[in-house]
Design a protein around this motif. Sequence first.
Motif, PDB file in Angstrom:
ATOM      1  N   ALA A  63     -60.599  75.609  77.529  1.00 48.02           N
ATOM      2  CA  ALA A  63     -61.443  74.645  76.820  1.00 48.02           C
ATOM      3  C   ALA A  63     -61.549  73.346  77.617  1.00 48.02           C
ATOM      4  CB  ALA A  63     -60.880  74.372  75.428  1.00 48.02           C
ATOM      5  N   ALA A  64     -60.437  72.901  78.195  1.00 42.96           N
ATOM      6  CA  ALA A  64     -60.431  71.655  78.966  1.00 42.96           C
ATOM      7  C   ALA A  64     -61.349  71.728  80.182  1.00 42.96           C
ATOM      8  CB  ALA A  64     -59.008  71.325  79.411  1.00 42.96           C
ATOM      9  N   ASP A  65     -61.605  72.939  80.683  1.00 43.49           N
ATOM     10  CA  ASP A  65     -62.457  73.102  81.862  1.00 43.49           C
ATOM     11  C   ASP A  65     -63.934  72.903  81.547  1.00 43.49           C
ATOM     12  OD1 ASP A  65     -60.207  73.792  83.396  1.00 43.49           O
ATOM     13  OD2 ASP A  65     -60.442  75.926  82.921  1.00 43.49           O
ATOM     14  N   ILE A  66     -64.347  73.169  80.322  1.00 45.61           N
ATOM     15  CA  ILE A  66     -65.777  73.124  80.006  1.00 45.61           C
ATOM     16  C   ILE A  66     -66.132  72.114  78.933  1.00 45.61           C
ATOM     17  CG2 ILE A  66     -66.108  75.534  80.686  1.00 45.61           C
ATOM     18  CD1 ILE A  66     -66.413  76.117  77.604  1.00 45.61           C
ATOM     19  N   MET A  67     -65.144  71.445  78.357  1.00 46.08           N
ATOM     20  CA  MET A  67     -65.423  70.551  77.221  1.00 46.08           C
ATOM     21  C   MET A  67     -66.202  69.313  77.657  1.00 46.08           C
ATOM     22  SD  MET A  67     -61.725  68.845  76.487  1.00 46.08           S
ATOM     23  CE  MET A  67     -60.948  67.746  77.667  1.00 46.08           C
ATOM     24  N   THR A  68     -66.932  68.764  76.706  1.00 50.03           N
ATOM     25  CA  THR A  68     -67.578  67.473  76.864  1.00 50.03           C
ATOM     26  C   THR A  68     -66.535  66.433  76.491  1.00 50.03           C
ATOM     27  OG1 THR A  68     -69.722  68.399  76.276  1.00 50.03           O
ATOM     28  CG2 THR A  68     -69.468  66.011  76.033  1.00 50.03           C
ATOM     29  N   THR A  69     -66.256  65.522  77.413  1.00 45.96           N
ATOM     30  CA  THR A  69     -65.142  64.596  77.209  1.00 45.96           C
ATOM     31  C   THR A  69     -65.534  63.290  76.543  1.00 45.96           C
ATOM     32  OG1 THR A  69     -65.412  63.740  79.449  1.00 45.96           O
ATOM     33  CG2 THR A  69     -63.811  65.522  79.147  1.00 45.96           C
ATOM     34  N   ASP A  70     -66.809  63.092  76.299  1.00 38.22           N
ATOM     35  CA  ASP A  70     -67.233  61.838  75.666  1.00 38.22           C
ATOM     36  C   ASP A  70     -68.091  62.120  74.429  1.00 38.22           C
ATOM     37  OD1 ASP A  70     -69.343  62.859  77.106  1.00 38.22           O
ATOM     38  OD2 ASP A  70     -70.004  60.923  77.876  1.00 38.22           O
ATOM     39  N   PRO A  71     -67.514  62.806  73.434  1.00 36.95           N
ATOM     40  CA  PRO A  71     -68.313  63.114  72.240  1.00 36.95           C
ATOM     41  C   PRO A  71     -68.693  61.836  71.495  1.00 36.95           C
ATOM     42  CG  PRO A  71     -66.008  63.570  71.823  1.00 36.95           C
ATOM     43  CD  PRO A  71     -66.124  63.216  73.285  1.00 36.95           C
ATOM     44  N   VAL A  72     -69.789  61.920  70.773  1.00 36.13           N
ATOM     45  CA  VAL A  72     -70.257  60.781  69.989  1.00 36.13           C
ATOM     46  C   VAL A  72     -69.435  60.715  68.704  1.00 36.13           C
ATOM     47  CG1 VAL A  72     -72.221  59.782  68.768  1.00 36.13           C
ATOM     48  CG2 VAL A  72     -72.561  60.927  70.972  1.00 36.13           C
ATOM     49  N   VAL A  73     -68.813  59.557  68.484  1.00 39.96           N
ATOM     50  CA  VAL A  73     -67.977  59.329  67.303  1.00 39.96           C
ATOM     51  C   VAL A  73     -68.608  58.191  66.505  1.00 39.96           C
ATOM     52  CG1 VAL A  73     -65.677  58.707  66.471  1.00 39.96           C
ATOM     53  CG2 VAL A  73     -65.919  60.058  68.568  1.00 39.96           C
ATOM     54  N   ILE A  74     -68.736  58.411  65.197  1.00 35.69           N
ATOM     55  CA  ILE A  74     -69.357  57.405  64.338  1.00 35.69           C
ATOM     56  C   ILE A  74     -68.444  57.036  63.176  1.00 35.69           C
ATOM     57  CG2 ILE A  74     -71.704  58.139  64.920  1.00 35.69           C
ATOM     58  CD1 ILE A  74     -71.749  59.545  62.134  1.00 35.69           C
ATOM     59  N   ASP A  75     -68.760  55.940  62.550  1.00 37.49           N
ATOM     60  CA  ASP A  75     -68.057  55.465  61.362  1.00 37.49           C
ATOM     61  C   ASP A  75     -68.566  56.243  60.145  1.00 37.49           C
ATOM     62  OD1 ASP A  75     -68.252  53.374  58.918  1.00 37.49           O
ATOM     63  OD2 ASP A  75     -66.522  52.897  60.185  1.00 37.49           O
ATOM     64  N   PRO A  76     -67.706  56.559  59.173  1.00 37.61           N
ATOM     65  CA  PRO A  76     -68.151  57.315  58.004  1.00 37.61           C
ATOM     66  C   PRO A  76     -69.187  56.597  57.144  1.00 37.61           C
ATOM     67  CG  PRO A  76     -65.870  56.626  57.735  1.00 37.61           C
ATOM     68  CD  PRO A  76     -66.276  56.285  59.132  1.00 37.61           C
ATOM     69  N   ASN A  77     -69.289  55.295  57.275  1.00 36.82           N
ATOM     70  CA  ASN A  77     -70.251  54.534  56.480  1.00 36.82           C
ATOM     71  C   ASN A  77     -71.578  54.315  57.191  1.00 36.82           C
ATOM     72  OD1 ASN A  77     -68.567  54.160  54.173  1.00 36.82           O
ATOM     73  ND2 ASN A  77     -67.363  52.761  55.421  1.00 36.82           N
ATOM     74  N   THR A  78     -71.780  55.006  58.294  1.00 33.37           N
ATOM     75  CA  THR A  78     -73.043  54.907  59.016  1.00 33.37           C
ATOM     76  C   THR A  78     -74.156  55.521  58.170  1.00 33.37           C
ATOM     77  OG1 THR A  78     -71.837  55.119  61.108  1.00 33.37           O
ATOM     78  CG2 THR A  78     -74.222  55.473  61.173  1.00 33.37           C
ATOM     79  N   ALA A  79     -75.277  54.851  58.115  1.00 38.33           N
ATOM     80  CA  ALA A  79     -76.415  55.351  57.341  1.00 38.33           C
ATOM     81  C   ALA A  79     -76.925  56.650  57.951  1.00 38.33           C
ATOM     82  CB  ALA A  79     -77.529  54.314  57.318  1.00 38.33           C
ATOM     83  N   ALA A  80     -77.294  57.575  57.084  1.00 39.97           N
ATOM     84  CA  ALA A  80     -77.750  58.895  57.529  1.00 39.97           C
ATOM     85  C   ALA A  80     -78.946  58.795  58.474  1.00 39.97           C
ATOM     86  CB  ALA A  80     -78.081  59.758  56.323  1.00 39.97           C
ATOM     87  N   LEU A 133     -81.176  62.364  67.672  1.00 38.87           N
ATOM     88  CA  LEU A 133     -82.435  62.601  68.374  1.00 38.87           C
ATOM     89  C   LEU A 133     -82.457  61.886  69.728  1.00 38.87           C
ATOM     90  CD1 LEU A 133     -84.901  62.339  65.375  1.00 38.87           C
ATOM     91  CD2 LEU A 133     -84.309  64.414  66.650  1.00 38.87           C
ATOM     92  N   ASP A 134     -82.000  60.647  69.755  1.00 41.48           N
ATOM     93  CA  ASP A 134     -81.975  59.880  71.012  1.00 41.48           C
ATOM     94  C   ASP A 134     -81.054  60.508  72.053  1.00 41.48           C
ATOM     95  OD1 ASP A 134     -83.741  58.061  69.905  1.00 41.48           O
ATOM     96  OD2 ASP A 134     -82.200  56.527  69.502  1.00 41.48           O
ATOM     97  N   GLU A 135     -79.907  61.004  71.604  1.00 41.81           N
ATOM     98  CA  GLU A 135     -78.901  61.560  72.522  1.00 41.81           C
ATOM     99  C   GLU A 135     -79.079  63.064  72.765  1.00 41.81           C
ATOM    100  OE1 GLU A 135     -76.580  59.730  74.176  1.00 41.81           O
ATOM    101  OE2 GLU A 135     -77.477  57.950  73.263  1.00 41.81           O
ATOM    102  N   HIS A 136     -80.010  63.685  72.052  1.00 41.65           N
ATOM    103  CA  HIS A 136     -80.251  65.136  72.162  1.00 41.65           C
ATOM    104  C   HIS A 136     -78.979  65.928  71.866  1.00 41.65           C
ATOM    105  CE1 HIS A 136     -84.244  64.507  73.870  1.00 41.65           C
ATOM    106  NE2 HIS A 136     -83.695  63.497  74.522  1.00 41.65           N
ATOM    107  N   ILE A 137     -78.343  65.591  70.739  1.00 37.70           N
ATOM    108  CA  ILE A 137     -77.120  66.276  70.337  1.00 37.70           C
ATOM    109  C   ILE A 137     -77.287  66.837  68.933  1.00 37.70           C
ATOM    110  CG2 ILE A 137     -75.574  64.973  71.840  1.00 37.70           C
ATOM    111  CD1 ILE A 137     -74.892  63.181  69.438  1.00 37.70           C
ATOM    112  N   ARG A 138     -76.481  67.854  68.609  1.00 39.44           N
ATOM    113  CA  ARG A 138     -76.572  68.485  67.291  1.00 39.44           C
ATOM    114  C   ARG A 138     -75.374  68.198  66.409  1.00 39.44           C
ATOM    115  NH1 ARG A 138     -77.547  74.531  67.543  1.00 39.44           N
ATOM    116  NH2 ARG A 138     -75.916  74.409  69.104  1.00 39.44           N
ATOM    117  N   HIS A 139     -74.360  67.526  66.944  1.00 42.85           N
ATOM    118  CA  HIS A 139     -73.156  67.225  66.164  1.00 42.85           C
ATOM    119  C   HIS A 139     -72.624  65.846  66.538  1.00 42.85           C
ATOM    120  CE1 HIS A 139     -73.217  71.649  66.329  1.00 42.85           C
ATOM    121  NE2 HIS A 139     -72.759  71.559  65.102  1.00 42.85           N
ATOM    122  N   VAL A 140     -72.029  65.188  65.550  1.00 46.16           N
ATOM    123  CA  VAL A 140     -71.288  63.956  65.788  1.00 46.16           C
ATOM    124  C   VAL A 140     -69.940  64.090  65.097  1.00 46.16           C
ATOM    125  CG1 VAL A 140     -73.287  62.431  66.079  1.00 46.16           C
ATOM    126  CG2 VAL A 140     -72.318  62.776  63.797  1.00 46.16           C
TER     127      VAL A 140
END
Length: 127
Positions: A72-89, A97-104
């Motif tokens: 897993a360490a060989d292929i993982m993305t090491t800078d995942p996007v982390v957000i605060d739980p109170n962030t507006a949906a 959409l801006d980062e072209h990602i499907r998970h935070v």
Amino acid sequence: MTRSAEVIEQVADLAMCTVSPSTTLSGVIDSMVASKRALALVIEGASILGVVSEGDIVRAIHNKADLGVVWAADIMTTDPVVIDPNTAAWDVLELMLDEHIRHVIVSREDGPSVVGFFDVVNLVLPR
């Protein structure tokens, strides 16, 4: 259209897939299939080291990775996007959409959780 006041914590999924950095690619795939998740958090102790997504796995297989040797360490993305739980949906949706990602990852006091793109879409555009 008015923006929803919903916050992302409402859809944060505590039922996540987690693996260690030394989990083989085969083991990561098995864990993701068993948990019915498209993202695995790579965790060591209490720290998130990165994430392995379906895209990371597809790239590894395309590059002829040996499923029993690559970790897993060989292929993982090491800078995942982390957000605060109170962030507006809506803000989370725009970020995805801006980062072209499907998970935070949602940083919570009781541990991290994961929110997927469709979770956010369903929150801001209820049917």
